[in-house]
Design a protein around this motif. Structure first.
Motif, PDB file in Angstrom:
ATOM      1  N   ARG A  70       0.839  -1.214   0.000  1.00  7.15           N
ATOM      2  CA  ARG A  70       0.000   0.000   0.000  1.00  7.15           C
ATOM      3  C   ARG A  70       0.867   1.255   0.000  1.00  7.15           C
ATOM      4  N   ILE A  71       1.880   1.265   0.839  1.00  7.03           N
ATOM      5  CA  ILE A  71       2.794   2.407   0.922  1.00  7.03           C
ATOM      6  C   ILE A  71       3.584   2.548  -0.377  1.00  7.03           C
ATOM      7  N   GLN A  72       4.014   1.419  -0.930  1.00  4.16           N
ATOM      8  CA  GLN A  72       4.774   1.421  -2.185  1.00  4.16           C
ATOM      9  C   GLN A  72       3.943   2.010  -3.320  1.00  4.16           C
ATOM     10  N   GLU A  73       2.669   1.654  -3.387  1.00 12.11           N
ATOM     11  CA  GLU A  73       1.788   2.178  -4.435  1.00 12.11           C
ATOM     12  C   GLU A  73       1.672   3.703  -4.335  1.00 12.11           C
ATOM     13  N   MET A  74       1.519   4.206  -3.127  1.00 10.09           N
ATOM     14  CA  MET A  74       1.435   5.659  -2.939  1.00 10.09           C
ATOM     15  C   MET A  74       2.752   6.321  -3.323  1.00 10.09           C
ATOM     16  N   GLY A  75       3.872   5.698  -2.944  1.00 15.25           N
ATOM     17  CA  GLY A  75       5.177   6.270  -3.227  1.00 15.25           C
ATOM     18  C   GLY A  75       5.487   6.332  -4.712  1.00 15.25           C
ATOM     19  N   VAL A  76       5.184   5.264  -5.431  1.00 13.60           N
ATOM     20  CA  VAL A  76       5.436   5.246  -6.877  1.00 13.60           C
ATOM     21  C   VAL A  76       4.572   6.295  -7.566  1.00 13.60           C
ATOM     22  N   SER A  77       3.342   6.429  -7.148  1.00 13.30           N
ATOM     23  CA  SER A  77       2.455   7.445  -7.711  1.00 13.30           C
ATOM     24  C   SER A  77       3.028   8.849  -7.482  1.00 13.30           C
ATOM     25  N   ALA A  78       3.496   9.113  -6.264  1.00 16.04           N
ATOM     26  CA  ALA A  78       4.076  10.426  -5.945  1.00 16.04           C
ATOM     27  C   ALA A  78       5.343  10.675  -6.759  1.00 16.04           C
ATOM     28  N   LEU A  79       6.165   9.652  -6.939  1.00 16.37           N
ATOM     29  CA  LEU A  79       7.389   9.814  -7.741  1.00 16.37           C
ATOM     30  C   LEU A  79       7.056  10.165  -9.186  1.00 16.37           C
ATOM     31  N   ARG A  80       6.059   9.512  -9.750  1.00 13.50           N
ATOM     32  CA  ARG A  80       5.659   9.809 -11.130  1.00 13.50           C
ATOM     33  C   ARG A  80       5.206  11.258 -11.265  1.00 13.50           C
ATOM     34  N   GLU A  81       4.486  11.758 -10.270  1.00  9.19           N
ATOM     35  CA  GLU A  81       4.054  13.164 -10.294  1.00  9.19           C
ATOM     36  C   GLU A  81       5.255  14.110 -10.235  1.00  9.19           C
ATOM     37  N   ARG A  82       6.245  13.779  -9.428  1.00  5.34           N
ATOM     38  CA  ARG A  82       7.429  14.629  -9.282  1.00  5.34           C
ATOM     39  C   ARG A  82       8.269  14.665 -10.545  1.00  5.34           C
ATOM     40  N   MET A  83       8.234  13.582 -11.321  1.00  2.00           N
ATOM     41  CA  MET A  83       9.010  13.532 -12.556  1.00  2.00           C
ATOM     42  C   MET A  83       8.620  14.692 -13.472  1.00  2.00           C
ATOM     43  N   VAL A  84       7.334  14.988 -13.548  1.00  2.42           N
ATOM     44  CA  VAL A  84       6.847  16.080 -14.390  1.00  2.42           C
ATOM     45  C   VAL A  84       7.394  17.411 -13.883  1.00  2.42           C
ATOM     46  N   GLN A  85       7.434  17.587 -12.582  1.00  5.45           N
ATOM     47  CA  GLN A  85       7.903  18.834 -11.985  1.00  5.45           C
ATOM     48  C   GLN A  85       9.399  19.053 -12.183  1.00  5.45           C
ATOM     49  N   LEU A  86      10.142  17.988 -12.392  1.00  2.62           N
ATOM     50  CA  LEU A  86      11.604  18.076 -12.473  1.00  2.62           C
ATOM     51  C   LEU A  86      12.135  18.024 -13.898  1.00  2.62           C
ATOM     52  N   LYS A  87      11.289  18.147 -14.881  1.00  2.94           N
ATOM     53  CA  LYS A  87      11.717  17.978 -16.267  1.00  2.94           C
ATOM     54  C   LYS A  87      12.799  18.976 -16.694  1.00  2.94           C
ATOM     55  N   ASP A  88      12.894  20.115 -16.037  1.00  4.75           N
ATOM     56  CA  ASP A  88      13.902  21.116 -16.399  1.00  4.75           C
ATOM     57  C   ASP A  88      15.218  20.962 -15.639  1.00  4.75           C
ATOM     58  N   ASP A  89      15.278  20.042 -14.702  1.00  7.89           N
ATOM     59  CA  ASP A  89      16.504  19.762 -13.942  1.00  7.89           C
ATOM     60  C   ASP A  89      16.941  18.352 -14.303  1.00  7.89           C
ATOM     61  N   SER A  90      17.720  18.234 -15.377  1.00 13.62           N
ATOM     62  CA  SER A  90      18.020  16.913 -15.930  1.00 13.62           C
ATOM     63  C   SER A  90      18.782  16.007 -14.958  1.00 13.62           C
ATOM     64  N   THR A  91      19.652  16.559 -14.133  1.00 14.17           N
ATOM     65  CA  THR A  91      20.411  15.734 -13.190  1.00 14.17           C
ATOM     66  C   THR A  91      19.492  15.127 -12.145  1.00 14.17           C
ATOM     67  N   THR A  92      18.648  15.945 -11.548  1.00 14.11           N
ATOM     68  CA  THR A  92      17.718  15.445 -10.541  1.00 14.11           C
ATOM     69  C   THR A  92      16.683  14.525 -11.186  1.00 14.11           C
ATOM     70  N   TYR A  93      16.246  14.886 -12.379  1.00 12.75           N
ATOM     71  CA  TYR A  93      15.287  14.057 -13.116  1.00 12.75           C
ATOM     72  C   TYR A  93      15.858  12.654 -13.334  1.00 12.75           C
ATOM     73  N   ASP A  94      17.112  12.586 -13.790  1.00 20.37           N
ATOM     74  CA  ASP A  94      17.745  11.290 -14.035  1.00 20.37           C
ATOM     75  C   ASP A  94      17.884  10.476 -12.750  1.00 20.37           C
ATOM     76  N   LEU A  95      18.244  11.134 -11.662  1.00 20.00           N
ATOM     77  CA  LEU A  95      18.365  10.465 -10.373  1.00 20.00           C
ATOM     78  C   LEU A  95      17.000   9.918  -9.931  1.00 20.00           C
ATOM     79  N   LEU A  96      15.981  10.743 -10.058  1.00 14.01           N
ATOM     80  CA  LEU A  96      14.639  10.322  -9.673  1.00 14.01           C
ATOM     81  C   LEU A  96      14.131   9.207 -10.582  1.00 14.01           C
ATOM     82  N   LYS A  97      14.505   9.258 -11.854  1.00 16.79           N
ATOM     83  CA  LYS A  97      14.100   8.209 -12.790  1.00 16.79           C
ATOM     84  C   LYS A  97      14.712   6.868 -12.387  1.00 16.79           C
TER      85      LYS A  97
END
Length: 130
Positions: A70-97
């Protein structure tokens, strides 16, 4: 829950495979924490460690796996949302990916474990974790 407690709890009940899985998961997660702390420092941010309210201990191994999923499902969903927010910071985006890929693997493991429990039953699944 601290790794030593989780591992000890699962080993106490004889679930060495499950204990090893979650101990490895914890170690892996702490590696990610270090990477993200380094990135925050590189960006000039400040890492803060704040007191967190504890969670209720889940003593049943199957319920623990379900709660972790249950926690993992919420976490993966939140990470996917953050990916959109980080599209202009390629280093952080790659790390998060990279982190998202790792978290999705954990999510798939949890989903598979829950499906297996439903298919073969709790006691049979627990036997596979000895």
């Amino acid at each position: 829950m601290h790794t030593w407690y989780r591992e000890s709890f699962l080993k106490l009940w004889g679930f060495t495979k499950l204990g090893a899985k979650y101990t490895g998961h914890y170690t892996e997660e702490m590696g990610w924490v270090e990477k993200f702390m380094t990135r925050i420092n590189d960006l000039g941010g400040q890492v803060k460690i704040e007191d967190q309210k504890g969670r209720t201990l889940v003593a049943d191994p199957v319920e623990y796996v379900k709660e972790d999923l249950r926690i993992q499902e919420m976490g993966v969903s939140a990470l996917r949302e953050r990916m959109v927010q980080l599209k202009d910071d390629s280093t952080t985006y790659d790390l998060l990916k990279e982190y998202l890929v790792d978290e999705e693997e954990d999510l798939f493991w949890g989903q598979g474990a829950v499906k297996m429990i439903e298919m073969i039953g709790k006691q049979n699944w627990l036997m596979t974790q000895l």
